[in-house]
Design a protein around this motif. Structure first.
Motif, short mmCIF file in Angstrom:
data_model
loop_
_atom_site.label_atom_id
_atom_site.label_comp_id
_atom_site.label_asym_id
_atom_site.label_seq_id
_atom_site.Cartn_x
_atom_site.Cartn_y
_atom_site.Cartn_z
N VAL A 49 0.67 -1.44 0.20
CA VAL A 49 0.11 -0.54 -0.39
C VAL A 49 1.02 1.27 0.00
CG1 VAL A 49 -1.87 1.28 1.26
CG2 VAL A 49 -1.88 -1.18 0.96
N GLU A 50 2.23 1.14 0.42
CA GLU A 50 2.62 2.18 0.52
C GLU A 50 3.54 2.56 -0.16
OE1 GLU A 50 4.14 5.54 2.91
OE2 GLU A 50 2.50 4.56 2.58
N GLY A 51 3.75 1.63 -1.12
CA GLY A 51 4.35 1.42 -1.93
C GLY A 51 3.21 1.81 -3.33
N PHE A 52 2.13 1.62 -3.71
CA PHE A 52 1.29 2.74 -4.48
C PHE A 52 1.14 3.90 -4.08
CE2 PHE A 52 -1.17 -1.90 -4.09
CZ PHE A 52 -1.00 -2.66 -5.94
N LYS A 53 1.05 4.53 -2.91
CA LYS A 53 0.87 5.56 -2.01
C LYS A 53 2.18 6.77 -2.34
CE LYS A 53 -2.04 5.24 1.58
NZ LYS A 53 -1.98 5.15 3.67
N GLN A 54 3.64 6.46 -2.64
CA GLN A 54 4.07 6.60 -3.02
C GLN A 54 4.76 7.35 -4.45
OE1 GLN A 54 8.37 5.81 -1.05
NE2 GLN A 54 6.56 5.73 0.72
N ALA A 55 4.36 6.38 -5.52
CA ALA A 55 4.39 5.99 -6.92
C ALA A 55 3.56 7.35 -6.86
CB ALA A 55 3.86 4.44 -7.72
N SER A 56 3.79 8.08 -8.26
CA SER A 56 2.82 9.25 -8.85
C SER A 56 2.06 8.04 -9.67
CB SER A 56 3.90 9.66 -10.12
OG SER A 56 4.98 10.30 -9.79
N ASP A 57 2.85 6.50 -10.19
CA ASP A 57 0.73 6.49 -10.44
C ASP A 57 1.01 5.46 -9.91
OD1 ASP A 57 -0.93 4.38 -11.99
OD2 ASP A 57 0.14 5.37 -14.34
N PRO A 58 -0.11 4.60 -9.46
CA PRO A 58 0.41 2.96 -9.01
C PRO A 58 0.48 1.98 -9.84
CG PRO A 58 -1.21 4.22 -8.01
CD PRO A 58 -0.52 5.14 -8.58
N LYS A 59 0.03 2.18 -10.89
CA LYS A 59 -0.75 1.46 -12.17
C LYS A 59 1.00 1.43 -12.40
CE LYS A 59 -4.72 -0.19 -12.32
NZ LYS A 59 -4.84 -1.77 -12.03
N ASP A 60 1.93 2.50 -12.49
CA ASP A 60 3.32 2.20 -13.54
C ASP A 60 3.81 1.19 -12.44
OD1 ASP A 60 5.74 2.64 -13.91
OD2 ASP A 60 5.55 4.80 -14.13
N ARG A 61 4.50 -0.15 -13.45
CA ARG A 61 5.64 -1.45 -11.94
C ARG A 61 6.44 -0.36 -12.21
NH1 ARG A 61 3.23 -6.40 -15.53
NH2 ARG A 61 0.98 -6.54 -14.37
N ASP A 62 7.12 0.24 -13.08
CA ASP A 62 8.59 0.37 -12.93
C ASP A 62 8.41 1.62 -11.63
OD1 ASP A 62 9.50 -0.89 -14.90
OD2 ASP A 62 10.42 0.48 -15.85
N ASP A 63 7.86 2.39 -11.43
CA ASP A 63 7.20 3.65 -10.46
C ASP A 63 7.19 2.88 -9.08
OD1 ASP A 63 7.31 5.69 -8.97
OD2 ASP A 63 5.86 7.07 -10.08
N VAL A 64 6.35 1.83 -9.01
CA VAL A 64 6.36 1.36 -7.83
C VAL A 64 7.56 0.77 -7.65
CG1 VAL A 64 4.78 -0.60 -6.74
CG2 VAL A 64 3.70 1.25 -8.08
N ALA A 65 7.93 0.03 -8.23
CA ALA A 65 8.82 -1.28 -7.59
C ALA A 65 10.45 -0.19 -7.48
CB ALA A 65 9.79 -2.23 -9.34
N ASP A 66 10.66 1.12 -7.69
CA ASP A 66 11.29 1.98 -7.35
C ASP A 66 11.05 2.52 -5.97
OD1 ASP A 66 13.75 3.26 -7.93
OD2 ASP A 66 12.80 5.49 -7.51
N LYS A 67 10.08 2.72 -5.91
CA LYS A 67 9.51 2.75 -4.56
C LYS A 67 9.74 2.16 -3.16
CE LYS A 67 7.95 7.31 -5.28
NZ LYS A 67 8.63 7.36 -7.33
N LEU A 68 9.97 0.81 -3.55
CA LEU A 68 9.51 0.14 -2.58
C LEU A 68 11.47 -0.46 -2.81
CD1 LEU A 68 7.13 -3.13 -4.26
CD2 LEU A 68 7.34 -1.51 -1.88
N ARG A 69 11.96 -0.18 -3.27
CA ARG A 69 13.37 -0.95 -2.61
C ARG A 69 14.57 0.54 -2.22
NH1 ARG A 69 17.88 -2.72 -7.00
NH2 ARG A 69 18.57 -0.58 -6.73
N ASN A 70 13.41 2.05 -2.47
CA ASN A 70 13.70 2.88 -1.98
C ASN A 70 13.04 3.48 -0.58
OD1 ASN A 70 16.28 4.10 -2.76
ND2 ASN A 70 15.27 3.27 -4.91
N MET A 71 12.65 2.58 0.01
CA MET A 71 11.39 2.89 0.90
C MET A 71 11.85 2.62 2.30
SD MET A 71 7.32 0.61 1.24
CE MET A 71 6.86 1.89 0.58
N ASN A 72 11.59 3.52 3.30
CA ASN A 72 11.91 3.68 4.34
C ASN A 72 10.76 3.87 5.61
OD1 ASN A 72 13.18 4.37 7.53
ND2 ASN A 72 14.80 5.41 6.49
N THR A 73 10.45 3.22 5.73
CA THR A 73 9.62 3.03 7.03
C THR A 73 9.21 2.32 8.23
OG1 THR A 73 6.78 3.14 6.19
CG2 THR A 73 7.70 1.05 5.39
#
Length: 435
Positions: free
Chosen positions: A352-376
């Motif tokens: 859910v946090e990955g979806f929230k942080q992505a500009s477009d939660p349907k953009d797989r590359d964006d979500v994956a990048d947010k997960l790799r760089n997440m601090n929560t």
């Protein structure tokens, strides 16, 4: 077999409650987190699909005993949806069972990606699950989070390149250093004749990571690992390993087999009068069902505790505390809490946090990048994927706990050493496994 979960009911159960058949609403319909029905003619852009893979049946089923409850709690926490990409989103969770088989884990993950067209895949339950699930996601370019697997077994077992990591796949758990930080303080506190540690390690990805990684860490602190020799999962006779451990007078014991194999070994060890003063086990005795199966032989077996009701953590979705999650599970199911409650819950928090942080939660590359760089921070405490030990890996710090006779349930965990994580309170003294 897969099922779409809504409020703790699968699709067939929900339709039965509603008095509908699959044919009545059309085979293209899907069930969302909010319990709504969306036909093929309607837009589903507000629905984000999470595929969940775990070993719900087979020899690793104890790792998934809390899955249905966690999914229900996540559905309830997100009942009103959440904002991602500027819109209110709902989630649909599609559950797949690996049957404790790595080949099937690959197959069901592929189904989630190609047939169910999920936006992210999460998975839990040893490298037998995490590695094939992650490999399929990496190959397909789908964001993925997994847990409950030593990071070395996940990373090196998948031929990860140090310093680069993977693009789409991430993991939170811990590794050999954290196992050493958890086990060696307990070893040092035990009065033993020597520093020999019996090691029951099979020939699989998980155990080979321990064989290669824990050995030098333990030896650096003066311990000598007595490797009983590699064996195939499902072995039925451990006489040779027991004889070796007795011959070396190894009063400390550790292991990483699959749960049924440990049950067999531990019973045979008792029969052959091998009774180490302290057993600190990994991959096994993590869940109440295993303690119940061994009965009195479970007493004071120690293991790594990465989540418990005693951990001072809470949900990032609705503020539920670790204690409340454990109590709610016991009240609703009649079963005892398990460590997987916190880990599986956090898989969905992170998704859910990955979806929230992505500009477009349907953009797989964006979500994956947010997960790799997440601090929560959430149900599993602080998780920082930017710190490593490799990109896309967040490390937890388990504490030492021992199984003892319980009050409400037959067996319960007592935290006996919090050296790696002082935030978790100690609940009792360390005691000899075979006093």
């Amino acid at each position: 077999m897969s099922k779409t979960i809504v409020g703790g009911m699968d699709r067939r159960q929900l339709l039965k409650v509603l008095g509908l058949s699959a044919a009545a609403i059309g085979g293209a319909s899907t069930l969302t987190a909010c319990g709504g029905l969306k036909g093929s003619a309607g837009s589903t852009s507000d629905v984000l699909k999470i595929g969940f893979v775990s070993p719900q049946t087979g020899p690793l089923a104890s790792f998934a005993s809390a899955d249905n409850y966690v999914v229900k709690q996540v559905q309830q926490a997100l009942a009103k949806g959440f904002t991602a990409g500027g819109s209110t989103r709902q989630i649909e969770i599609i559950v797949k069972d690996t049957q404790s088989n790595s080949t099937r884990a690959t197959a069901v993950t592929k189904e989630l990606i190609t047939q169910d067209q999920v936006d992210i895949v999460v998975g839990s339950g040893t490298p037998d699950t995490t590695n094939p699930v992650a490999d399929q996601c990496e190959a397909s370019g789908v964001p993925n989070i997994t847990t409950i697997a030593p990071w070395e077994a996940w990373f090196h077992g998948r031929s990860g390149v140090s310093g680069e990591g993977f693009k789409y796949t991430t993991l939170f758990f811990f590794g050999m250093q954290e196992f050493a930080d958890c086990f060696t303080p307990m070893w040092k506190r035990m009065d033993v004749a020597n520093q020999n540690v019996a090691a029951l390690w099979p020939d699989d990805t998980d155990a080979n990571a321990f064989r290669k990684g824990l050995t030098p860490l333990a030896e650096a602190q003066g311990f000598k690992m007595i490797d009983g020799g590699a064996f195939q999962n499902g072995a039925s006779d451990y006489s040779s390993q027991i004889a070796k451990f007795k011959g070396e007078n190894a009063e400390l014991f550790t292991c990483t087999p699959i749960p049924p194999d440990f049950q067999t070994f531990w019973k045979q060890a008792a029969q052959q009068d091998y009774r180490p003063k302290l057993a600190t086990v990994a991959k096994v005795m993590l869940f109440p069902s295993e303690a119940e199966a061994l009965g009195k032989l479970s007493n004071n077996i120690a293991t790594d505790i990465w989540w418990s009701p005693f951990h001072p953590y809470q949900s990032s979705l609705d503020g539920t505390t670790a204690q409340q999650l454990a109590d709610g599970f016991a009240e609703e199911t009649g079963n005892q809490w398990t460590q997987a409650l916190g880990s599986v819950y956090s898989l969905f928090e992170l998704a859910v946090e990955g979806f929230k942080q992505a500009s477009d939660p349907k953009d797989r590359d964006d979500v994956a990048d947010k997960l790799r760089n997440m601090n929560t921070v959430g149900m599993s405490g602080p998780l920082d994927f930017t710190k490593g030990p490799e990109p896309g890996i967040a490390v937890q710090h388990p504490v030492g706990g021992q199984w003892r006779k319980g009050t409400k349930f037959d067996w319960d965990i007592t935290i006996v050493d919090n050296t790696p994580n002082p935030d978790v309170p100690v609940g009792g003294d360390l005691e000899a496994t075979n006093a």
